[in-house]
Structure formats: structure tokens, C-alpha cells
Design a protein around this motif. Structure first.
Motif, mmCIF file in Angstrom:
data_model
loop_
_atom_site.group_PDB
_atom_site.id
_atom_site.type_symbol
_atom_site.label_atom_id
_atom_site.label_comp_id
_atom_site.label_asym_id
_atom_site.label_seq_id
_atom_site.Cartn_x
_atom_site.Cartn_y
_atom_site.Cartn_z
ATOM 1 N N LEU A 180 0.828 -1.224 0.000
ATOM 2 C CA LEU A 180 0.000 0.000 0.000
ATOM 3 C C LEU A 180 0.852 1.259 0.000
ATOM 4 C CD1 LEU A 180 -2.411 -0.997 2.885
ATOM 5 C CD2 LEU A 180 -3.170 -0.365 0.616
ATOM 6 N N ASP A 181 0.466 2.222 -0.813
ATOM 7 C CA ASP A 181 0.956 3.598 -0.715
ATOM 8 C C ASP A 181 -0.270 4.448 -0.421
ATOM 9 O OD1 ASP A 181 3.674 3.215 -1.202
ATOM 10 O OD2 ASP A 181 3.462 3.454 -3.364
ATOM 11 N N CYS A 182 -0.233 5.204 0.667
ATOM 12 C CA CYS A 182 -1.404 5.964 1.105
ATOM 13 C C CYS A 182 -1.133 7.465 1.030
ATOM 14 C CB CYS A 182 -1.784 5.559 2.525
ATOM 15 S SG CYS A 182 -2.262 3.805 2.636
ATOM 16 N N TYR A 183 -2.111 8.158 0.477
ATOM 17 C CA TYR A 183 -2.015 9.582 0.183
ATOM 18 C C TYR A 183 -3.120 10.336 0.916
ATOM 19 C CZ TYR A 183 0.709 7.804 -3.739
ATOM 20 O OH TYR A 183 1.637 7.150 -4.505
ATOM 21 N N GLU B 29 1.668 9.949 2.436
ATOM 22 C CA GLU B 29 1.809 9.961 3.897
ATOM 23 C C GLU B 29 2.543 8.741 4.419
ATOM 24 O OE1 GLU B 29 -1.581 12.402 6.111
ATOM 25 O OE2 GLU B 29 -2.203 10.386 5.522
ATOM 26 N N ARG B 30 2.160 7.543 3.902
ATOM 27 C CA ARG B 30 2.721 6.325 4.479
ATOM 28 C C ARG B 30 2.591 5.165 3.510
ATOM 29 N NH1 ARG B 30 -0.879 4.210 9.250
ATOM 30 N NH2 ARG B 30 -2.557 3.273 8.083
ATOM 31 N N SER B 31 3.354 4.121 3.773
ATOM 32 C CA SER B 31 3.319 2.905 2.960
ATOM 33 C C SER B 31 3.300 1.695 3.877
ATOM 34 C CB SER B 31 4.559 2.811 2.063
ATOM 35 O OG SER B 31 4.569 3.840 1.106
ATOM 36 N N GLN C 196 10.125 3.725 10.145
ATOM 37 C CA GLN C 196 9.612 2.362 10.030
ATOM 38 C C GLN C 196 9.080 1.888 11.372
ATOM 39 O OE1 GLN C 196 12.287 -0.396 8.091
ATOM 40 N NE2 GLN C 196 11.660 -1.997 9.503
ATOM 41 N N VAL C 197 7.836 1.376 11.369
ATOM 42 C CA VAL C 197 7.247 0.812 12.584
ATOM 43 C C VAL C 197 6.605 -0.531 12.241
ATOM 44 C CG1 VAL C 197 6.842 3.070 13.657
ATOM 45 C CG2 VAL C 197 5.064 2.053 12.260
ATOM 46 N N ALA D 8 4.881 8.802 8.348
ATOM 47 C CA ALA D 8 5.407 10.179 8.298
ATOM 48 C C ALA D 8 6.341 10.407 7.109
ATOM 49 C CB ALA D 8 6.094 10.534 9.616
ATOM 50 N N ILE D 9 6.010 9.827 5.967
ATOM 51 C CA ILE D 9 6.788 10.113 4.761
ATOM 52 C C ILE D 9 6.551 11.571 4.370
ATOM 53 C CG2 ILE D 9 7.153 9.570 2.326
ATOM 54 C CD1 ILE D 9 6.245 6.682 2.987
ATOM 55 N N ASP D 10 5.279 11.966 4.314
ATOM 56 C CA ASP D 10 4.867 13.356 4.098
ATOM 57 C C ASP D 10 5.568 14.037 2.916
ATOM 58 O OD1 ASP D 10 3.024 13.185 6.151
ATOM 59 O OD2 ASP D 10 4.500 13.772 7.656
ATOM 60 N N GLU D 11 5.540 13.371 1.765
ATOM 61 C CA GLU D 11 6.136 13.920 0.541
ATOM 62 C C GLU D 11 5.049 14.394 -0.414
ATOM 63 O OE1 GLU D 11 8.522 10.887 -1.295
ATOM 64 O OE2 GLU D 11 10.080 11.053 0.221
#
Length: 167
Positions: free
Chosen positions: A70-73, A83-85, A103-104, A115-118
Motif C-alpha cells: 500500500l501507498d497511502c495519500y 503519507e505512508r506505505s 519504520q514501525v 510520516a513520509i509526508d512527501e
């Protein structure tokens, strides 16, 4: 006969035609935000309402291991932001890049990169839609829409339309 024609027409048009029913009046889409998926030939594959603050994910099956990735926007202040994967394994090509989110554990042997937040440049990106086995799909409000059912093997553009990005 009429029922057979309607059933055949629905099948031919698929879920994308149903989503077209959600299109707003002119000018409204830009104010609220819409996620649109277009094929290179201009064909509309999907259109989803995505108001400010709302999230969606692109999910697909890893081409080797077969598990979902998953890639989540999120629509944040007129921008498409990754936002997160979620990665259920450290399979080929799936790893965390230090300095890009944190990474968690997901508690099930996989992990989230939080918290990728790109921001996505231009609120759009190109994707070659995978085969039915890969099954690229959009997840939004508890629903799954398969892009592979509509455009397997095709290049598409996924674009968040907002007042800031609509010409």
C-alpha cells in the motif's frame, strides 16, 4: 432482451462508468478535490471525490511474493501528499530508505513507513497498471476499485484535481 443489453452494457462500461455518476457540476470539482485516473488516450478510468483532508491508497500485489503493498495519500492543503506505505515483508524492492519517514512494525511481521509526508510534484504521477495478478486498485472510503480491470498493461496518470491544479 432489454435486460441482457443493459447487463452487457454495464459489464462493458464497468465500475468507471458508475463513478462518472459522481461527477459534480462544473466548477465544483476544483473546489472540493477529485482524484482522476486517465489513460494515455484520454479515457477516464476513475474519478473519486477527495475533499480536503481525505485519504486514499493505491494497493497492489507484489509481483514476486504476491502479498498486498500500500501507498497511502492525503489531500492536504490542495496537494497530493504521500503519507505512508505498508509493506508486509522485506521482499525484493521493498525496504525502508533511512531519512524517509520512520519504520514501525505492523504487529504481523510487516511494517509501515509512517510520516513520509512527501508532496507529489504537480499532484500527479504516471503508473503502468499491472496485470490482473498484480491488480492495482484504489482504496477509498472502504471501497476497492481495480485499475487492472479497466486498464491492465496501460500507462495512466493519477491526478488530484484541486482549485490550485485545475486550469
Amino acid at each position: 432482451m432489454r435486460t441482457a443489453i443493459l447487463t452487457a452494457s454495464r459489464r462493458a462500461l464497468g465500475p468507471a462508468a458508475l463513478l462518472l455518476c459522481l461527477l459534480p457540476l462544473p466548477g465544483l470539482a476544483a473546489a472540493e478535490g477529485w482524484l482522476e485516473v486517465h489513460a494515455d488516450d484520454g479515457r477516464l478510468i476513475a474519478a473519486l471525490p477527495v475533499p480536503e483532508g481525505e485519504a486514499w491508497c493505491l494497493e497492489w500485489n507484489h509481483s514476486v511474493a504476491g502479498f498486498p503493498v500500500l501507498d497511502c495519500y492525503r489531500h492536504r492543503e490542495g496537494r497530493m501528499v504521500l503519507e505512508r506505505s505498508h509493506l508486509p515483508d522485506f521482499a525484493a524492492g521493498l525496504d525502508h530508505i533511512p531519512g524517509r519517514g520512520r519504520q514501525v512494525s505492523d504487529g504481523e511481521g510487516g511494517y509501515w513507513i509512517e510520516a513520509i509526508d512527501e508532496p507529489v510534484p504537480g499532484n500527479r504521477y504516471r503508473l503502468r497498471v499491472g496485470s490482473p495478478e498484480v491488480n492495482h486498485r484504489l482504496l477509498h472510503e472502504g471501497r476497492r476499485l481495480s485499475l487492472s480491470d479497466q486498464a491492465a498493461g496501460e500507462r495512466v496518470t493519477i491526478h488530484l484535481q484541486t482549485s490550485a491544479t485545475t486550469p
